[in-house]
Scaffold this motif. Structure first.
Motif, PDB file in Angstrom:
ATOM      1  N   ILE A  42       0.843  -1.195   0.000  1.00 32.11           N
ATOM      2  CA  ILE A  42       0.000   0.000   0.000  1.00 32.11           C
ATOM      3  C   ILE A  42       0.881   1.248   0.000  1.00 32.11           C
ATOM      4  CG2 ILE A  42      -0.201   0.189   2.524  1.00 32.11           C
ATOM      5  CD1 ILE A  42      -3.203   0.929   2.017  1.00 32.11           C
ATOM      6  N   ASP A  43       0.425   2.300  -0.643  1.00 29.16           N
ATOM      7  CA  ASP A  43       1.128   3.572  -0.643  1.00 29.16           C
ATOM      8  C   ASP A  43       0.380   4.533   0.274  1.00 29.16           C
ATOM      9  OD1 ASP A  43       2.396   5.994  -1.050  1.00 29.16           O
ATOM     10  OD2 ASP A  43       2.193   5.972  -3.239  1.00 29.16           O
ATOM     11  N   LEU A  44       0.967   4.750   1.448  1.00 26.50           N
ATOM     12  CA  LEU A  44       0.425   5.707   2.408  1.00 26.50           C
ATOM     13  C   LEU A  44       1.437   6.830   2.641  1.00 26.50           C
ATOM     14  CD1 LEU A  44      -1.133   3.164   4.949  1.00 26.50           C
ATOM     15  CD2 LEU A  44      -2.396   4.805   3.543  1.00 26.50           C
ATOM     16  N   SER A  45       2.243   7.123   1.623  1.00 25.29           N
ATOM     17  CA  SER A  45       3.249   8.175   1.761  1.00 25.29           C
ATOM     18  C   SER A  45       2.572   9.504   2.057  1.00 25.29           C
ATOM     19  CB  SER A  45       4.092   8.268   0.489  1.00 25.29           C
ATOM     20  OG  SER A  45       3.281   8.519  -0.635  1.00 25.29           O
ATOM     21  N   GLY A  46       3.144  10.224   3.017  1.00 27.88           N
ATOM     22  CA  GLY A  46       2.602  11.521   3.391  1.00 27.88           C
ATOM     23  C   GLY A  46       1.255  11.479   4.075  1.00 27.88           C
ATOM     24  N   ALA A  47       0.796  10.298   4.436  1.00 25.96           N
ATOM     25  CA  ALA A  47      -0.525  10.145   5.061  1.00 25.96           C
ATOM     26  C   ALA A  47      -0.512  10.587   6.524  1.00 25.96           C
ATOM     27  CB  ALA A  47      -0.990   8.693   4.968  1.00 25.96           C
ATOM     28  N   ASP A  48      -1.662  10.932   7.037  1.00 21.07           N
ATOM     29  CA  ASP A  48      -1.849  11.285   8.441  1.00 21.07           C
ATOM     30  C   ASP A  48      -2.467  10.069   9.125  1.00 21.07           C
ATOM     31  OD1 ASP A  48      -2.496  12.299  10.908  1.00 21.07           O
ATOM     32  OD2 ASP A  48      -3.464  14.105  10.133  1.00 21.07           O
ATOM     33  N   LEU A  49      -1.631   9.363   9.884  1.00 15.18           N
ATOM     34  CA  LEU A  49      -2.066   8.123  10.527  1.00 15.18           C
ATOM     35  C   LEU A  49      -1.982   8.232  12.055  1.00 15.18           C
ATOM     36  CD1 LEU A  49      -0.099   5.712   8.164  1.00 15.18           C
ATOM     37  CD2 LEU A  49      -2.513   6.338   8.004  1.00 15.18           C
ATOM     38  N   ILE A  50      -2.098   9.428  12.576  1.00 12.92           N
ATOM     39  CA  ILE A  50      -1.931   9.656  14.015  1.00 12.92           C
ATOM     40  C   ILE A  50      -2.884   8.773  14.813  1.00 12.92           C
ATOM     41  CG2 ILE A  50      -2.150  11.352  15.869  1.00 12.92           C
ATOM     42  CD1 ILE A  50      -1.354  13.494  13.847  1.00 12.92           C
ATOM     43  N   GLY A  51      -2.281   7.981  15.728  1.00 12.51           N
ATOM     44  CA  GLY A  51      -3.053   7.160  16.648  1.00 12.51           C
ATOM     45  C   GLY A  51      -3.741   5.945  16.045  1.00 12.51           C
ATOM     46  N   VAL A  52      -3.484   5.623  14.795  1.00  8.54           N
ATOM     47  CA  VAL A  52      -4.151   4.492  14.138  1.00  8.54           C
ATOM     48  C   VAL A  52      -3.599   3.168  14.676  1.00  8.54           C
ATOM     49  CG1 VAL A  52      -4.535   3.320  11.926  1.00  8.54           C
ATOM     50  CG2 VAL A  52      -4.678   5.805  12.063  1.00  8.54           C
ATOM     51  N   ASP A  53      -4.474   2.211  14.913  1.00  6.24           N
ATOM     52  CA  ASP A  53      -4.080   0.881  15.364  1.00  6.24           C
ATOM     53  C   ASP A  53      -3.800   0.011  14.142  1.00  6.24           C
ATOM     54  OD1 ASP A  53      -3.668  -1.580  16.527  1.00  6.24           O
ATOM     55  OD2 ASP A  53      -5.626  -1.677  17.516  1.00  6.24           O
ATOM     56  N   LEU A  64       5.450   4.202   3.263  1.00  5.75           N
ATOM     57  CA  LEU A  64       4.972   5.057   4.341  1.00  5.75           C
ATOM     58  C   LEU A  64       5.870   6.289   4.485  1.00  5.75           C
ATOM     59  CD1 LEU A  64       4.336   2.070   6.711  1.00  5.75           C
ATOM     60  CD2 LEU A  64       2.549   3.600   5.915  1.00  5.75           C
ATOM     61  N   SER A  65       6.647   6.579   3.454  1.00  6.39           N
ATOM     62  CA  SER A  65       7.599   7.683   3.520  1.00  6.39           C
ATOM     63  C   SER A  65       6.878   8.995   3.832  1.00  6.39           C
ATOM     64  CB  SER A  65       8.383   7.799   2.221  1.00  6.39           C
ATOM     65  OG  SER A  65       7.523   8.050   1.135  1.00  6.39           O
ATOM     66  N   GLY A  66       7.456   9.734   4.775  1.00  8.15           N
ATOM     67  CA  GLY A  66       6.909  11.033   5.137  1.00  8.15           C
ATOM     68  C   GLY A  66       5.581  11.002   5.861  1.00  8.15           C
ATOM     69  N   ALA A  67       5.123   9.837   6.245  1.00 12.38           N
ATOM     70  CA  ALA A  67       3.830   9.730   6.938  1.00 12.38           C
ATOM     71  C   ALA A  67       3.946  10.262   8.372  1.00 12.38           C
ATOM     72  CB  ALA A  67       3.345   8.289   6.959  1.00 12.38           C
ATOM     73  N   ASN A  68       2.853  10.797   8.873  1.00 15.71           N
ATOM     74  CA  ASN A  68       2.762  11.262  10.246  1.00 15.71           C
ATOM     75  C   ASN A  68       2.128  10.136  11.049  1.00 15.71           C
ATOM     76  OD1 ASN A  68       2.544  12.670  12.594  1.00 15.71           O
ATOM     77  ND2 ASN A  68       1.297  14.320  11.766  1.00 15.71           N
ATOM     78  N   MET A  69       2.970   9.411  11.790  1.00 14.15           N
ATOM     79  CA  MET A  69       2.506   8.212  12.490  1.00 14.15           C
ATOM     80  C   MET A  69       2.702   8.331  14.001  1.00 14.15           C
ATOM     81  SD  MET A  69       3.813   5.351   9.742  1.00 14.15           S
ATOM     82  CE  MET A  69       2.857   3.987  10.454  1.00 14.15           C
ATOM     83  N   LEU A  70       2.445   9.510  14.547  1.00 11.72           N
ATOM     84  CA  LEU A  70       2.580   9.712  15.987  1.00 11.72           C
ATOM     85  C   LEU A  70       1.638   8.779  16.747  1.00 11.72           C
ATOM     86  CD1 LEU A  70       2.870  12.910  14.721  1.00 11.72           C
ATOM     87  CD2 LEU A  70       3.548  13.132  17.090  1.00 11.72           C
ATOM     88  N   CYS A  71       2.174   8.153  17.772  1.00 10.86           N
ATOM     89  CA  CYS A  71       1.393   7.295  18.677  1.00 10.86           C
ATOM     90  C   CYS A  71       0.655   6.171  17.958  1.00 10.86           C
ATOM     91  CB  CYS A  71       0.424   8.124  19.500  1.00 10.86           C
ATOM     92  SG  CYS A  71       1.261   9.366  20.513  1.00 10.86           S
ATOM     93  N   VAL A  72       1.189   5.708  16.852  1.00 14.18           N
ATOM     94  CA  VAL A  72       0.594   4.598  16.110  1.00 14.18           C
ATOM     95  C   VAL A  72       0.911   3.282  16.820  1.00 14.18           C
ATOM     96  CG1 VAL A  72       0.807   3.296  13.945  1.00 14.18           C
ATOM     97  CG2 VAL A  72       0.595   5.755  13.890  1.00 14.18           C
ATOM     98  N   ASN A  73      -0.034   2.351  16.794  1.00 14.87           N
ATOM     99  CA  ASN A  73       0.191   1.024  17.351  1.00 14.87           C
ATOM    100  C   ASN A  73       0.604   0.084  16.215  1.00 14.87           C
ATOM    101  OD1 ASN A  73       0.197  -1.447  18.605  1.00 14.87           O
ATOM    102  ND2 ASN A  73      -1.887  -1.297  19.408  1.00 14.87           N
ATOM    103  N   LEU A  74       1.894  -0.285  16.203  1.00 19.38           N
ATOM    104  CA  LEU A  74       2.439  -1.216  15.207  1.00 19.38           C
ATOM    105  C   LEU A  74       2.918  -2.492  15.885  1.00 19.38           C
ATOM    106  CD1 LEU A  74       4.356   1.411  13.070  1.00 19.38           C
ATOM    107  CD2 LEU A  74       2.492  -0.039  12.250  1.00 19.38           C
ATOM    108  N   TYR A  75       2.338  -2.795  17.037  1.00 16.10           N
ATOM    109  CA  TYR A  75       2.736  -3.987  17.772  1.00 16.10           C
ATOM    110  C   TYR A  75       2.602  -5.220  16.868  1.00 16.10           C
ATOM    111  CZ  TYR A  75       2.718  -7.700  21.228  1.00 16.10           C
ATOM    112  OH  TYR A  75       3.012  -8.846  21.930  1.00 16.10           O
TER     113      TYR A  75
END
Length: 167
Positions: A42-53, A64-75
């Motif tokens: 998937i291409d989520l470059s530059g996406a806003d994924l804040i807090g996404v599980d 995911l280049s340049g994506a905003n992934m603050l507090c993302v759950n990637l467990y």
């Protein structure tokens, strides 16, 4: 200034992905859960994924280049061969994630938890590592050149106070 990114919810994204669409660059995910989903390439470059599980999700070969992934759950997520160049993973839970052969160059890894993550062949150069946790990480060889490191736990449990630039 109003953010011009298109917002998409989980259901619509998964429906479009299942139909073969892969380009979701610059979007904003309006729902919090994509956990356990197969989103290979998937291409989520530059996406806003804040807090996404995204825990347990397959994001192998994702952009995911340049994506905003603050507090993302990637467990336990699969991020092998993913392009994470310039991503902001501040506060992200990446415990047990597979980051083999991922590109984390120029990433912001402030308060990111990589405990037990896999790093075979992973690139981390010109990145910011502040209060980052690599304890028990597998095949982690440390950051490359140009990284700013401060208050970070290495894979062997050693605490590096810093700050220091890796050259």
């Amino acid at each position: 200034m109003e953010d011009e990114r298109k917002s998409i919810d989980r259901r619509k994204l998964l429906k479009r992905y299942a139909a073969g669409e892969r380009d979701f660059a610059g979007i904003r995910i309006s729902s919090s859960g994509l956990d356990g989903e197969d989103l290979r390439s998937i291409d989520l470059s530059g996406a806003d994924l804040i807090g996404v599980d995204l825990s347990g999700s397959n994001l192998s070969h994702a952009n995911l280049s340049g994506a905003n992934m603050l507090c993302v759950n990637l467990y336990a997520a699969n991020l092998s061969h993913a392009n994470l160049r310039g991503v902001d993973l501040s506060g992200a839970d990446c415990r047990g994630a597979n980051l083999a052969f991922a590109d984390l160059d120029e990433a912001i890894l402030t308060a990111t938890d990589f405990t037990g993550a896999e790093f075979d062949g992973t690139e981390i150069e010109n990145a910011i590592l502040i209060a980052t946790d690599f304890r028990a990480a597998q095949n982690f060889n440390g950051p490359g050149q140009g990284c700013l490191v401060c208050k970070t736990f290495w894979a062997d449990g050693e605490f590096f106070k810093g700050p220091d630039w890796y050259e």
